[in-house]
Design a protein around this motif. Structure first.
Motif, PDB file in Angstrom:
ATOM      1  N   ILE A   1       1.635  13.004   0.096  1.00  0.00           N
ATOM      2  CA  ILE A   1       2.215  11.675   0.330  1.00  0.00           C
ATOM      3  C   ILE A   1       2.116  11.323   1.810  1.00  0.00           C
ATOM      4  O   ILE A   1       1.663  10.233   2.179  1.00  0.00           O
ATOM      5  N   PHE A   2       2.540  12.252   2.655  1.00  0.00           N
ATOM      6  CA  PHE A   2       2.513  12.003   4.098  1.00  0.00           C
ATOM      7  C   PHE A   2       1.086  11.748   4.586  1.00  0.00           C
ATOM      8  O   PHE A   2       0.832  10.825   5.365  1.00  0.00           O
ATOM      9  N   THR A   3       0.153  12.550   4.104  1.00  0.00           N
ATOM     10  CA  THR A   3      -1.244  12.408   4.530  1.00  0.00           C
ATOM     11  C   THR A   3      -1.813  11.058   4.115  1.00  0.00           C
ATOM     12  O   THR A   3      -2.433  10.351   4.918  1.00  0.00           O
ATOM     13  N   PHE A   4      -1.581  10.691   2.852  1.00  0.00           N
ATOM     14  CA  PHE A   4      -2.107   9.419   2.352  1.00  0.00           C
ATOM     15  C   PHE A   4      -1.457   8.229   3.058  1.00  0.00           C
ATOM     16  O   PHE A   4      -2.126   7.235   3.361  1.00  0.00           O
TER      17      PHE A   4
ATOM     18  N   VAL B   1       0.838  -1.208   0.000  1.00  0.00           N
ATOM     19  CA  VAL B   1       0.000   0.000   0.000  1.00  0.00           C
ATOM     20  C   VAL B   1       0.870   1.255   0.000  1.00  0.00           C
ATOM     21  O   VAL B   1       0.629   2.196  -0.770  1.00  0.00           O
ATOM     22  N   PHE B   2       1.893   1.274   0.853  1.00  0.00           N
ATOM     23  CA  PHE B   2       2.794   2.430   0.910  1.00  0.00           C
ATOM     24  C   PHE B   2       3.513   2.633  -0.417  1.00  0.00           C
ATOM     25  O   PHE B   2       3.679   3.769  -0.879  1.00  0.00           O
ATOM     26  N   SER B   3       3.965   1.530  -1.017  1.00  0.00           N
ATOM     27  CA  SER B   3       4.701   1.631  -2.285  1.00  0.00           C
ATOM     28  C   SER B   3       3.825   2.226  -3.376  1.00  0.00           C
ATOM     29  O   SER B   3       4.254   3.117  -4.120  1.00  0.00           O
ATOM     30  N   ILE B   4       2.604   1.732  -3.464  1.00  0.00           N
ATOM     31  CA  ILE B   4       1.691   2.223  -4.501  1.00  0.00           C
ATOM     32  C   ILE B   4       1.397   3.704  -4.300  1.00  0.00           C
ATOM     33  O   ILE B   4       1.461   4.508  -5.235  1.00  0.00           O
ATOM     34  N   ILE B   5       1.083   4.071  -3.050  1.00  0.00           N
ATOM     35  CA  ILE B   5       0.769   5.476  -2.762  1.00  0.00           C
ATOM     36  C   ILE B   5       1.978   6.367  -3.051  1.00  0.00           C
ATOM     37  O   ILE B   5       1.854   7.408  -3.713  1.00  0.00           O
ATOM     38  N   ALA B   6       3.139   5.955  -2.562  1.00  0.00           N
ATOM     39  CA  ALA B   6       4.342   6.777  -2.726  1.00  0.00           C
ATOM     40  C   ALA B   6       4.701   6.960  -4.197  1.00  0.00           C
ATOM     41  O   ALA B   6       5.007   8.072  -4.642  1.00  0.00           O
ATOM     42  N   ILE B   7       4.639   5.869  -4.963  1.00  0.00           N
ATOM     43  CA  ILE B   7       5.023   5.949  -6.378  1.00  0.00           C
ATOM     44  C   ILE B   7       4.031   6.800  -7.164  1.00  0.00           C
ATOM     45  O   ILE B   7       4.421   7.700  -7.914  1.00  0.00           O
ATOM     46  N   VAL B   8       2.742   6.516  -6.980  1.00  0.00           N
ATOM     47  CA  VAL B   8       1.717   7.242  -7.743  1.00  0.00           C
ATOM     48  C   VAL B   8       1.754   8.735  -7.425  1.00  0.00           C
ATOM     49  O   VAL B   8       1.814   9.581  -8.332  1.00  0.00           O
ATOM     50  N   VAL B   9       1.732   9.076  -6.137  1.00  0.00           N
ATOM     51  CA  VAL B   9       1.704  10.494  -5.759  1.00  0.00           C
ATOM     52  C   VAL B   9       3.014  11.188  -6.138  1.00  0.00           C
ATOM     53  O   VAL B   9       3.011  12.336  -6.598  1.00  0.00           O
ATOM     54  N   SER B  10       4.141  10.491  -5.984  1.00  0.00           N
ATOM     55  CA  SER B  10       5.442  11.095  -6.318  1.00  0.00           C
ATOM     56  C   SER B  10       5.541  11.412  -7.804  1.00  0.00           C
ATOM     57  O   SER B  10       5.966  12.510  -8.189  1.00  0.00           O
ATOM     58  N   VAL B  11       5.166  10.448  -8.631  1.00  0.00           N
ATOM     59  CA  VAL B  11       5.248  10.669 -10.083  1.00  0.00           C
ATOM     60  C   VAL B  11       4.320  11.806 -10.504  1.00  0.00           C
ATOM     61  O   VAL B  11       4.699  12.681 -11.294  1.00  0.00           O
ATOM     62  N   LEU B  12       3.100  11.801  -9.965  1.00  0.00           N
ATOM     63  CA  LEU B  12       2.163  12.878 -10.294  1.00  0.00           C
ATOM     64  C   LEU B  12       2.696  14.236  -9.827  1.00  0.00           C
ATOM     65  O   LEU B  12       2.552  15.247 -10.522  1.00  0.00           O
ATOM     66  N   THR B  13       3.329  14.239  -8.655  1.00  0.00           N
ATOM     67  CA  THR B  13       3.901  15.489  -8.134  1.00  0.00           C
ATOM     68  C   THR B  13       5.048  15.976  -9.008  1.00  0.00           C
ATOM     69  O   THR B  13       5.146  17.168  -9.331  1.00  0.00           O
ATOM     70  N   ILE B  14       5.915  15.050  -9.410  1.00  0.00           N
ATOM     71  CA  ILE B  14       7.058  15.422 -10.262  1.00  0.00           C
ATOM     72  C   ILE B  14       6.577  15.968 -11.602  1.00  0.00           C
ATOM     73  O   ILE B  14       7.073  16.994 -12.094  1.00  0.00           O
ATOM     74  N   ILE B  15       5.601  15.291 -12.182  1.00  0.00           N
ATOM     75  CA  ILE B  15       5.075  15.747 -13.473  1.00  0.00           C
ATOM     76  C   ILE B  15       4.426  17.120 -13.332  1.00  0.00           C
ATOM     77  O   ILE B  15       4.668  18.039 -14.133  1.00  0.00           O
ATOM     78  N   GLY B  16       3.593  17.263 -12.301  1.00  0.00           N
ATOM     79  CA  GLY B  16       2.923  18.547 -12.086  1.00  0.00           C
ATOM     80  C   GLY B  16       3.906  19.670 -11.815  1.00  0.00           C
ATOM     81  O   GLY B  16       3.756  20.789 -12.333  1.00  0.00           O
ATOM     82  N   THR B  17       4.939  19.371 -11.022  1.00  0.00           N
ATOM     83  CA  THR B  17       5.954  20.381 -10.706  1.00  0.00           C
ATOM     84  C   THR B  17       6.737  20.782 -11.952  1.00  0.00           C
ATOM     85  O   THR B  17       7.011  21.968 -12.181  1.00  0.00           O
TER      86      THR B  17
END
Length: 365
Positions: A141-144, A104-120
């Motif tokens: 990421i921390f909240t999720f 669960v942590f891996s999925i959340i971290a990867i999905v949110v991180s990639v979306l954040t990097i792209i958006g940034t």
């Protein structure tokens, strides 16, 4: 005779009360569950016989035997006392808990991180508030992760309090017929290992994806699918709408919605279904059908080449522009489109065929 019948009804009523209190894991396997109730019934009957021999009437013996058994809640609690305590989660469930947290942590971290990097990145090149996007993404990421940790922990604490073991969680997703097949399969595997002199290894047959491949593909597929639906690139969207490509953006949202569902199913197939051949026989054709459903939209895009945008880097102005396909190159567009449509159709039908062909024994080598 009527008194004896009434007393027997008293026994059955007591067993029904116990039944309502028994933990859910005990009811997963009907055979095991029936054995427990029969064992309780036999215990009462043995106690009744013992009291009868000491001079008690049948009715009184039954009442005393039931009292001797204890309350239904007390009996049910005895069946919940399984597992070795380890904090609030039993030691037996601890590995499953950590594995679930990891996935669960891996999925959340990867999905949110990639979306954040792209958006940034997009905000950075578009002159937007990229720092705000970056910090917002990191905070998300921390909240999720915190929410996921709390949810998974509460769930496994409840499992521990109810006396669940890892095998019970797996069995909960299977039907009675599947449980019986599983029991027979284990006997066959044990016999096979005994004859062969070594343990059999679970392995997906050639041409079928391993759970790890399904999970990795599902994560990255989900990321891009969300981008298709979300379409966070404001500058690009405005440019495409101004040039008349709103229809293409809407098609991307439709494709993205189907792909989100497909990738979620792929993640479930990799994480939950794992080595269940029945699960693969269900999820593989289901995902293939989802792909086939998108074919009309692909065909619509194929016969309307004016919908498809082409991006050019204008050297004179040093920026990207979007244009329609030049009619003289329509044949290239049609050729590529036909290949894509045929590929989707072919791979989907092949996936359905592979699912139908998959056998349980193929997964043990």
């Amino acid at each position: 005779m009527n008194n004896k019948s009434n007393v027997n009804e008293l026994i059955e009523k007591f067993l029904n009360d116990v039944d309502e209190k028994l933990p859910a894991w005990l009811k997963i396997d009907p055979k095991e569950y029936e054995d427990v109730l029969n064992e309780l019934r036999e215990h009462i009957e043995d106690k009744v016989d013992e009291l009868n021999e000491s001079g008690k009437s049948y009715e009184e013996a039954v009442r005393l035997a039931i009292i001797d058994m204890g309350t239904p809640t007390k009996i049910a609690n005895e069946y919940k006392k399984r597992g070795t305590p380890k904090y609030y989660i039993t030691e037996e469930l601890w590995p499953s808990y950590l594995t679930t947290i990891k996935y669960v942590f891996s999925i959340i971290a990867i999905v949110v991180s990639v979306l954040t990097i792209i958006g940034t990145t997009v905000d950075l090149f578009a002159g937007g508030a990229w720092l705000e996007t970056l910090f917002s993404g990191l905070g998300s990421i921390f909240t999720f992760l915190l929410m996921a940790f709390a949810g998974v922990s509460v769930l496994f604490v409840w499992f521990s309090m109810e006396g669940y073991f890892p095998d019970d969680l797996k069995a909960a997703m299977k039907s009675r017929e599947e449980l019986e097949k599983e029991r027979k399969r284990k006997e066959q595997v044990a016999q096979y290992e005994k004859e062969l002199g070594k343990k059999s290894v679970r392995k997906m047959p050639k041409g079928y994806k391993e759970p790890g491949e399904l999970i990795a593909g599902g994560i990255f597929g989900l990321i891009f699918s969300i981008l298709f639906v979300w379409q966070p690139f404001t500058a690009i969207n405005v440019m495409m709408i101004d040039e008349g490509f709103l229809g293409f953006l809407n098609l991307l949202k439709i494709f993205g919605a189907f792909w989100i569902l497909n990738n979620i199913l792929q993640l479930v197939q990799g994480i939950v279904v794992n080595w269940s051949y029945v699960g693969h026989k269900i999820f593989m054709p289901l995902r293939a059908v989802l792909e086939l459903i998108t074919l009309p939209f692909w065909i619509y895009l194929l016969v309307n080449p004016q919908l498809f945008p082409i991006f050019w880097l204008e050297s004179t102005i040093g920026s990207w522009t979007v244009h329609h396909i030049i009619p003289v190159f329509y044949w290239v567009y049609y050729l590529v489109g036909i290949i894509i449509v045929l590929a989707i159709f072919g791979t989907s039908v092949h996936a359905i065929y592979k699912a139908a062909k998959l056998r349980e024994e193929d997964m043990y080598q």
